[in-house]
Design an enzyme around this catalytic site. Sequence first.
Site, PDB file in Angstrom:
ATOM      1  N   CYS A 133       6.610 -38.238 -11.775  1.00  0.00           N
ATOM      2  CA  CYS A 133       5.142 -38.394 -11.905  1.00  0.00           C
ATOM      3  C   CYS A 133       4.573 -38.194 -10.857  1.00  0.00           C
ATOM      4  O   CYS A 133       3.262 -38.915 -10.554  1.00  0.00           O
ATOM      5  CB  CYS A 133       5.200 -39.797 -12.642  1.00  0.00           C
ATOM      6  N   LYS A 179       0.926  -1.022   0.042  1.00  0.00           N
ATOM      7  CA  LYS A 179       0.090   0.085  -0.056  1.00  0.00           C
ATOM      8  C   LYS A 179       1.073   1.204  -0.085  1.00  0.00           C
ATOM      9  O   LYS A 179       0.505   2.224  -0.988  1.00  0.00           O
ATOM     10  CB  LYS A 179      -1.073  -0.039   1.361  1.00  0.00           C
ATOM     11  N   GLU A 203      11.507 -43.792  -5.691  1.00  0.00           N
ATOM     12  CA  GLU A 203      10.431 -43.008  -4.709  1.00  0.00           C
ATOM     13  C   GLU A 203      10.676 -43.793  -3.384  1.00  0.00           C
ATOM     14  O   GLU A 203      10.008 -43.507  -2.323  1.00  0.00           O
ATOM     15  CB  GLU A 203       8.960 -43.646  -5.134  1.00  0.00           C
ATOM     16  N   GLY A 261       8.948 -40.849  -8.126  1.00  0.00           N
ATOM     17  CA  GLY A 261       7.629 -40.856  -7.568  1.00  0.00           C
ATOM     18  C   GLY A 261       7.482 -40.020  -6.310  1.00  0.00           C
ATOM     19  O   GLY A 261       7.877 -40.596  -5.462  1.00  0.00           O
ATOM     20  N   THR A 262       7.495 -38.756  -6.616  1.00  0.00           N
ATOM     21  CA  THR A 262       7.547 -37.687  -5.665  1.00  0.00           C
ATOM     22  C   THR A 262       6.441 -37.844  -4.499  1.00  0.00           C
ATOM     23  O   THR A 262       6.697 -37.221  -3.394  1.00  0.00           O
ATOM     24  CB  THR A 262       7.704 -36.154  -6.195  1.00  0.00           C
ATOM     25  N   ASN A 263       5.220 -38.544  -4.606  1.00  0.00           N
ATOM     26  CA  ASN A 263       4.555 -38.542  -3.684  1.00  0.00           C
ATOM     27  C   ASN A 263       5.072 -39.387  -2.606  1.00  0.00           C
ATOM     28  O   ASN A 263       5.210 -39.150  -1.479  1.00  0.00           O
ATOM     29  CB  ASN A 263       3.198 -39.280  -4.248  1.00  0.00           C
ATOM     30  N   ASP A 264       5.506 -40.597  -2.865  1.00  0.00           N
ATOM     31  CA  ASP A 264       6.055 -41.509  -2.026  1.00  0.00           C
ATOM     32  C   ASP A 264       7.397 -41.030  -1.459  1.00  0.00           C
ATOM     33  O   ASP A 264       7.504 -41.308  -0.466  1.00  0.00           O
ATOM     34  CB  ASP A 264       6.166 -43.052  -2.545  1.00  0.00           C
ATOM     35  N   MET A 316      -5.943  -7.628   7.596  1.00  0.00           N
ATOM     36  CA  MET A 316      -5.688  -6.607   8.322  1.00  0.00           C
ATOM     37  C   MET A 316      -6.360  -5.597   8.826  1.00  0.00           C
ATOM     38  O   MET A 316      -7.083  -5.305   7.823  1.00  0.00           O
ATOM     39  CB  MET A 316      -4.141  -6.425   8.444  1.00  0.00           C
ATOM     40  N   ARG A 358      -2.966  -1.308  -6.510  1.00  0.00           N
ATOM     41  CA  ARG A 358      -2.217  -2.563  -6.664  1.00  0.00           C
ATOM     42  C   ARG A 358      -2.490  -3.235  -7.924  1.00  0.00           C
ATOM     43  O   ARG A 358      -3.664  -2.992  -8.779  1.00  0.00           O
ATOM     44  CB  ARG A 358      -2.456  -3.465  -5.415  1.00  0.00           C
ATOM     45  N   ARG A 367      -1.104 -45.957 -14.461  1.00  0.00           N
ATOM     46  CA  ARG A 367      -1.368 -46.960 -13.317  1.00  0.00           C
ATOM     47  C   ARG A 367      -2.388 -48.082 -13.654  1.00  0.00           C
ATOM     48  O   ARG A 367      -3.575 -47.913 -14.274  1.00  0.00           O
ATOM     49  CB  ARG A 367      -1.950 -46.253 -11.927  1.00  0.00           C
ATOM     50  N   ARG A 409       2.977 -48.488 -15.355  1.00  0.00           N
ATOM     51  CA  ARG A 409       3.324 -48.882 -13.922  1.00  0.00           C
ATOM     52  C   ARG A 409       2.789 -50.096 -13.810  1.00  0.00           C
ATOM     53  O   ARG A 409       1.634 -50.167 -13.781  1.00  0.00           O
ATOM     54  CB  ARG A 409       3.227 -47.815 -12.876  1.00  0.00           C
ATOM     55  N   TYR A 418      11.488 -34.899 -18.368  1.00  0.00           N
ATOM     56  CA  TYR A 418      10.111 -34.586 -18.490  1.00  0.00           C
ATOM     57  C   TYR A 418       9.336 -34.540 -17.132  1.00  0.00           C
ATOM     58  O   TYR A 418      10.084 -35.032 -16.298  1.00  0.00           O
ATOM     59  CB  TYR A 418       9.329 -35.619 -19.278  1.00  0.00           C
TER      60      TYR A 418
HETATM   61  P1  ADP Z   1      -7.939  -2.476   3.199  1.00  0.00           P
HETATM   62  O1  ADP Z   1      -6.504  -2.838   3.077  1.00  0.00           O
HETATM   63  O2  ADP Z   1      -8.639  -3.124   3.996  1.00  0.00           O
HETATM   64  O3  ADP Z   1      -8.403  -2.124   1.827  1.00  0.00           O
HETATM   65  P2  ADP Z   1      -7.577   0.363   3.806  1.00  0.00           P
HETATM   66  O4  ADP Z   1      -6.379   0.896   4.579  1.00  0.00           O
HETATM   67  O5  ADP Z   1      -7.364   0.485   2.199  1.00  0.00           O
HETATM   68  O6  ADP Z   1      -7.754  -1.144   3.973  1.00  0.00           O
HETATM   69  O7  ADP Z   1      -8.809   1.181   4.079  1.00  0.00           O
HETATM   70  C1  ADP Z   1     -10.085   0.803   4.130  1.00  0.00           C
HETATM   71  C2  ADP Z   1     -10.910   1.755   3.376  1.00  0.00           C
HETATM   72  O8  ADP Z   1     -10.924   3.044   3.976  1.00  0.00           O
HETATM   73  C3  ADP Z   1     -10.716   1.976   2.080  1.00  0.00           C
HETATM   74  O9  ADP Z   1     -11.980   1.946   1.403  1.00  0.00           O
HETATM   75  C4  ADP Z   1      -9.821   3.323   2.031  1.00  0.00           C
HETATM   76  O10 ADP Z   1     -10.213   3.805   0.732  1.00  0.00           O
HETATM   77  C5  ADP Z   1     -10.466   4.095   2.958  1.00  0.00           C
HETATM   78  N1  ADP Z   1      -9.418   5.052   3.304  1.00  0.00           N
HETATM   79  C6  ADP Z   1      -8.268   4.509   3.760  1.00  0.00           C
HETATM   80  N2  ADP Z   1      -7.481   5.721   4.167  1.00  0.00           N
HETATM   81  C7  ADP Z   1      -8.344   6.785   3.988  1.00  0.00           C
HETATM   82  C8  ADP Z   1      -8.079   8.216   3.844  1.00  0.00           C
HETATM   83  N3  ADP Z   1      -6.943   8.885   4.347  1.00  0.00           N
HETATM   84  N4  ADP Z   1      -9.364   9.059   3.489  1.00  0.00           N
HETATM   85  C9  ADP Z   1     -10.397   8.468   3.112  1.00  0.00           C
HETATM   86  N5  ADP Z   1     -10.546   7.205   2.874  1.00  0.00           N
HETATM   87  C10 ADP Z   1      -9.599   6.372   3.332  1.00  0.00           C
HETATM   88 MG    MG Z   2      -7.839  -0.907   0.522  1.00  0.00          MG
HETATM   89 MG    MG Z   3       4.273 -44.845  -5.100  1.00  0.00          MG
END
Ligand code: ADP
Ligand code: MG
Ligand code: MG
Length: 865
Positions: free
Chosen positions: A819, A22, A733, A754-757, A104, A336, A558, A614, A838
Site C-alpha cells: 500500500c 539513430k 513497514e 507499507g513501502t513508503n516507511d 546531445m 525512431r 487512512r 488503518r 494485491y
Molecule cells: P538530433 O539527434 O538532435 O535530431 P541529428 O543528428 O538528427 O540530431 O541532426 C540534426 C539535424 O540535422 C536533423 O534535422 C537532421 O535531419 C539533420 N541532418 C543530420 N545529418 C544530415 C545529413 N547528412 N544531411 C542533411 N541533414 C542532416
Molecule cells: Mg534527429
Molecule cells: Mg507508514
Amino acid sequence: MAKRVYLLSEARGLSRDLLGGKGHGLAEMAAAGLPVPPAFIVTTEACRQYLKAGEVPGLWGEVRAGMAALEGLTGKRFGRGEGKAPPLLVSVRSGAPVSMPGMMDTVLNLGLTLEGVEALARATGNPRFAWDSLRRLLAMYGEVVLGEGPEVFEGMLSALKAERGVGTDAALGPEDLEELAYRYLRHLEARGTPFPLDPWAQLQGAIEAVFRSWQNPRARTYRRIYGIPEDLGTAVVVQAMVFGNLGEDSGTGVGFTRNPATGEKGLYGEYLRNAQGEDVVAGVRTPEPLERLKGYAPGLYEELLQVAERLERHFRDMQDFEFTVERGRLFLLQTRAGKRTAQAAVRIAVEMAEEGLISREEAVMRVEANALPGLLRPSVDRDQAPRPLLKGLPASPGAAVGHAAFTNEAVERFHAQGLPAVLVRPETTPEDITGMYLAKGILTARGGLTSHAAVVARGLGVPAVVGAEALRVFPGEGRALAEGVEIREGDLLTLDGGTGEVYLGAVPLVEAGGEALLEKLLSWAEPHRRLGVRANADTPEDAQRARAFGAEGIGLCRTEHMFFREDRLPWVRRLILAETPEEEALALERLFHFQKEDFKEILRAMDGLPVTVRLLDPPLHEFLPPLEALARRAEEGDEEAGRLLRRAEALKEANPMLGFRGARLLLLRPGVFRMQLRALLEAARELKEAGHDPRPEVMVPLVADPKEVERARALAEELFREYGPIPFGTMVETPRAALLAAEIAPLVDFFSFGTNDLTQMAFGLSRDDAGKFLPRYVEEGLFPFDPTERLDEKGVGRLLRMAAEEGRKANPRLKLGLCGEHGGEAGSVRFVADLLDYTSASPFRVLTARLAAAQAGLSRALKPA
Ligand code: ADP
Ligand code: MG
Ligand code: MG
C-alpha cells in the site's frame, strides 16, 4: 581487436546498444531499401572507451577507412578540395541506445574548408549556398566542439544584418555570407580556439565532442528524469550530407506515421522549404503542415505516404522520421519509435492490433502503464472560460493553471514555494529542460508541433501550447506581450494543451471523460492479470473514483485525515488535553460518531469489496497548531492556547517519524484503538442491517515486534466477541517486522507492506528531507533511480520478498498486499506481481496498476520456460 566502425551495409543485425538508436534505425532503413545517404557508425563501445581513457587507439585508422568508403559511394572527395570531385561534406551525429532527443550534439556540413567552398559553389552553381554552408559549420563547430556560446554567432549575424539594413537571413547575399564566415573565423582565432581548416582535424574534433556530449549537464538531467543508465554512451553517425537548402525544390521535414498527440492514423508532420537540418525542430521559422505538399509537390507527398507505410510495416510501430529533399529527391535521415501522448499510445496500440499489424498481447505490452494517468488529464471548462487571450498550437494535452515564469530560475523559485508555474519562452532549447520538467504548463511563441518544446512536453506529460504567434516574450525583462496585454512574472495563466488556447487568470478545469479505447485495451489485458488491484482512498469521493477505475477494494484507508476536519479537530485536541478518564471518554465518544459516519460512507461506496482501515498512524502533536502560534496566543492571555502549548511541548519529538506513533500510540492509548475499531464494526453492522454488503478489514501501523501484534490482536478480539470478527492485519513497514515475519504471520490474517516507511527505514532517509540530496544522488549515478518513487528491488524488495515468503510459510492463509506510493508505479507493480495478492494505488494510478499487473502476467506467459 573489436571493430568499432561499421558502414550501414555492415551494420545490419547489430544491436541498438552498440549502434545507438539513430545508427540502428539508419541501418534498418537502408536494408529495407529506403533512400538513406551513405554513412558509417562509430560504436557506443568506442565512446565508452574514450570517456574512460581519453583516447581510443586505432580508431582514426578505422574512421579513415570508413571515409574512403563514403567517398566511393558518393563519388565525392573528403579533403581540401583538391582534384575534380566535388567536396564530400558529412554530418557527425550523436545517437544513444535510448532516444534522448536534442540532448546531445550534432555538427553539419563538416569537411568544408575555404578551398572547399569554391569547389562546392562550382559543383552546385550556387555560391550563396556554399558560403551559407560554411558559416553554419563554423557556428555549429564553434559551439559544439570549441565551446563558444551560440548567442555570439547569432549576435554577429544580427549585427551584419543591421549593417546591411536587411531584416531576414534570406536577404543576405553570397558576399555577405562570405564576410560573415570570415568574421566567425577571425573571432574563433582571436578567442584562442581557431577553427581547423584541415577536414581530418575537424572530423576528429567533432567525433570526440560528440562522445563528450554524453556527459553534458542537460543530457545528465534528461537521463535522471527518464531513469536512463549513465554508462551506455553514445554512438556517432558520420553521414554524407544532403542539402535541403538548395532552393525552393529542396527542403527538410519531420514526419509521423500517425498523429503523436491523438494517435489518429495518417501521415502527419511539418516541412520547411529551402532549409537545412535543425531549422525545423529549432522552431526558428514556423514550418508548414505536410498536407500542404499535396498542392505544390503531389509526387513528393505520395512518396512520403509510401515511406510512412513501409516504415510502419518494417518497424511495426508508429515512427517519427526526419527527411530532407535535395532538388526534388527524397532522403531519409532518421527514424525512431515516435514519442506520443498517453491518448495516442493507447489508440495506436489498439488500432494497430485491429489492423493486424501487431497482436493484442503486443498492444497490451506497448502501452507505458505509468503514462496512463496522463489520459485522465483535465481540460479547460469551456462553459466557464472567458475569451482566450491567445491561441497557439495544441502541442501536449491537458490543462494547466500556473504563475507565468520566463526562466528556469523563475520556475524553480515558484516550485520551491509550492506554487505552480507556467514556463513562457520565445521557444525552448535543451537548456530549458529543468524548467520544463518542473513547470505545470509550457507556452512558447514560436515553433511547430514538432518543435523542441512540443516534443519534450509530450514526453514529460506536461500540457503545452506552442507557436502562439501573437505572443512576444522578453525573458530578460521578465515580461511578455500578448495582443497589447502585458504578462508579468507571477501573473496567473491557464492553458489548454488540447485546444491551444491560453487564458489570463485561473480558469476552472474539468476532468477528462472515460476512454473507450482504454477500456478495450484493458479488456485485452485483464485476462492476464493475477495480482489484485485496490486503491488508497480516505474519502467516499476517492473511493467512488477508484471504483470507477476498476479498483477491487481499498487497500489503505487512512483515518487521520478524518481527524483533521474542522468539526473534529477541537475534539481531537480535547482528547490530547484530557487529564481525567471522563474527559478522555467524552472526547472519544464524540469522535466515535464522526468516525462511524465516515466509515459508513466509505464502506457504502465500496459495497461488496474489501476496505482495509488503518488505525491512527501519526503522532498526536500533528493535530496541534504550530508551537510558535500557540506561544503567541498564550502570551496574549489565551488560556486554552496556554494548555495546548504545554501539551505540545510535552509531546514534542526530535524525530517524529521514529517517535510515539502507530502501534506504539495505539497500544499505550487503547481508548483510541477501541474507539476506531468499534466505529468501524458498528458502521458495518448498521450497513448490513440495512441490506448492504460491507467488507471491513482493520490493520495496525508501524509494528516492529510480534508482542505488539499480540497485544493489538487481544484488544481487537474484545470487540470481535461483541460484533463478530473481521480480517485483522498488520502493516509491515519497519525492517524488523519484515525480519520477524515468520513470528508475526500466525497472529494475523494479512500483511500490508507499507513501502513508503519500509523504504525510508531501509535506507535511513526521510522522504521529507530527501529532496535535498536524492536528485543529486541519481544525477551523479550513485542511485540508478529515486527509491521513493520506484521500489528498490535489491534492498527493500529483498526485505519484502523475504517477509512474504517466510510469512506465507508460517501462515498459509496469510494474504499479502502493498500500500505504499509504489503500489501505483508500473515497475514496482511488475516486481510484486508474482509475490503478493494485491497492490493498492492512489485512485488515478489504479489504471496503471491494472495494466502493469497484466503486463507482468503476459511477460511471464511469453517468457520461455
Ligand atoms: P538530433 O539527434 O538532435 O535530431 P541529428 O543528428 O538528427 O540530431 O541532426 C540534426 C539535424 O540535422 C536533423 O534535422 C537532421 O535531419 C539533420 N541532418 C543530420 N545529418 C544530415 C545529413 N547528412 N544531411 C542533411 N541533414 C542532416
Ligand atoms: Mg534527429
Ligand atoms: Mg507508514
